[in-house]
Design a protein around this motif. Structure first.
Motif, short mmCIF file in Angstrom:
data_model
loop_
_atom_site.label_atom_id
_atom_site.label_comp_id
_atom_site.label_asym_id
_atom_site.label_seq_id
_atom_site.Cartn_x
_atom_site.Cartn_y
_atom_site.Cartn_z
N ARG A 79 0.80 -1.21 0.00
CA ARG A 79 0.00 0.00 0.00
C ARG A 79 0.84 1.27 0.00
NH1 ARG A 79 -5.44 1.58 -0.72
NH2 ARG A 79 -5.33 3.81 -0.35
N SER A 116 -2.77 -1.09 -2.83
CA SER A 116 -2.86 0.11 -3.64
C SER A 116 -3.31 -0.25 -5.06
CB SER A 116 -1.50 0.80 -3.72
OG SER A 116 -1.51 1.80 -4.72
N ASP A 214 -10.06 1.73 -5.59
CA ASP A 214 -9.31 1.79 -4.35
C ASP A 214 -10.26 1.56 -3.18
OD1 ASP A 214 -7.66 2.34 -2.24
OD2 ASP A 214 -6.95 4.27 -2.99
N ASP A 240 0.31 8.13 -5.68
CA ASP A 240 -1.02 8.55 -6.05
C ASP A 240 -1.04 9.91 -6.75
OD1 ASP A 240 -2.17 6.33 -4.97
OD2 ASP A 240 -2.51 7.23 -3.01
#
Length: 248
Positions: A79, A116, A214, A240
């Motif tokens: 993640r 993720s 997500d 991100d």
């Protein structure tokens, strides 16, 4: 992460310690190996034990099973900083192109772990009946919002006093009706359900009709004797940035 049907579907498998993630991967490899080209990435903190288990089970050619030693709490590598896993997946895809499906196993964490979307296209979250029939009601981002929830080891339910139907009903309530499969690797019907779900997902990926979602950040948590390893639910991840979103 751009959709690209020309590359493999990357499917993450998360869940607490001992729920049967490695056995689930072995089951999937046996069920899908005749029709899909597969690869596997496992995650452990300081060992490649899960990879060695899968190689010894003979479910895939050993070189198609790669291990990532995270050196940190398991969710970090799936993640917070997915670099090691992403490189392992890309190397596997390059070595055995074309692959249809890469299964990525998280190290065992707790109910907060999620992948993720920079790493996987979809994710399963795994519980097992031996963890208690009330676990599904406790929620968390994996239980509530993973693409599929597995209630595993249903064959053990009579031995641990769990009502599988009630546990599955609780899980469906927690997931607002999103898919739940009650699974035992000894039950061909449940394995066939899982196989059909994965094949349908692969088809959607190939056609470009699947969009990674997500499931959201982990709940705030800390680790004993590790004051420097705290995560707040309100944070952003460098990977991100290109997606112009945060996890508030």
């Amino acid at each position: 992460m751009p959709d690209s049907p020309s590359r493999s579907l990357r499917l993450g498998i998360a869940g607490p310690v001992g729920v049967g993630k490695s056995s689930l991967i072995a089951t999937l490899c046996r069920a899908l190996g005749d029709e899909l080209a597969l690869g596997v990435i496992t995650n452990d903190i300081y060992t490649d034990e899960d990879a060695r288990f899968l190689r010894s089970a003979g479910v895939l050619a050993p070189e198609r099973i790669r291990a990532v030693e995270t050196g940190a709490c398991p969710h970090t590598a799936i993640r917070d900083d997915v670099t090691a896993n992403l490189l392992a997946v890309e190397d596997l895809e390059q070595d055995f192109a074309p692959l249809d499906l890469v299964l990525i196993e998280s190290g065992g964490d707790n109910l907060t772990a999620t992948f993720s979307p920079a790493l996987v296209d979809a994710q399963l979250f795994v519980l097992d009946v031996a963890g208690g029939g009330d676990v599904a009601r406790k929620g968390g981002p994996g239980i509530a919002r993973a693409d599929l929830l597995i209630v595993n080891k249903t064959d053990l339910a009579p031995h641990v006093g769990v009502d599988v139907s009630a546990m599955v009903a609780d899980a469906r309530t927690a997931r607002a009706g999103a898919p739940v499969i009650a699974l035992s690797r000894h039950d061909p019907h449940s394995v066939a359900q899982l196989r059909a779900w994965v094949l349908a997902l692969v088809d959607r990926h190939r056609s470009g009709d699947h969009t990674p979602i997500d499931p959201g950040p982990m709940a705030p948590h800390s680790h004993a004797h590790d004051d420097d390893h705290d995560h707040d639910a309100h944070h952003e991840h460098p990977h991100d940035a290109d997606d112009h979103h945060d996890h508030g």
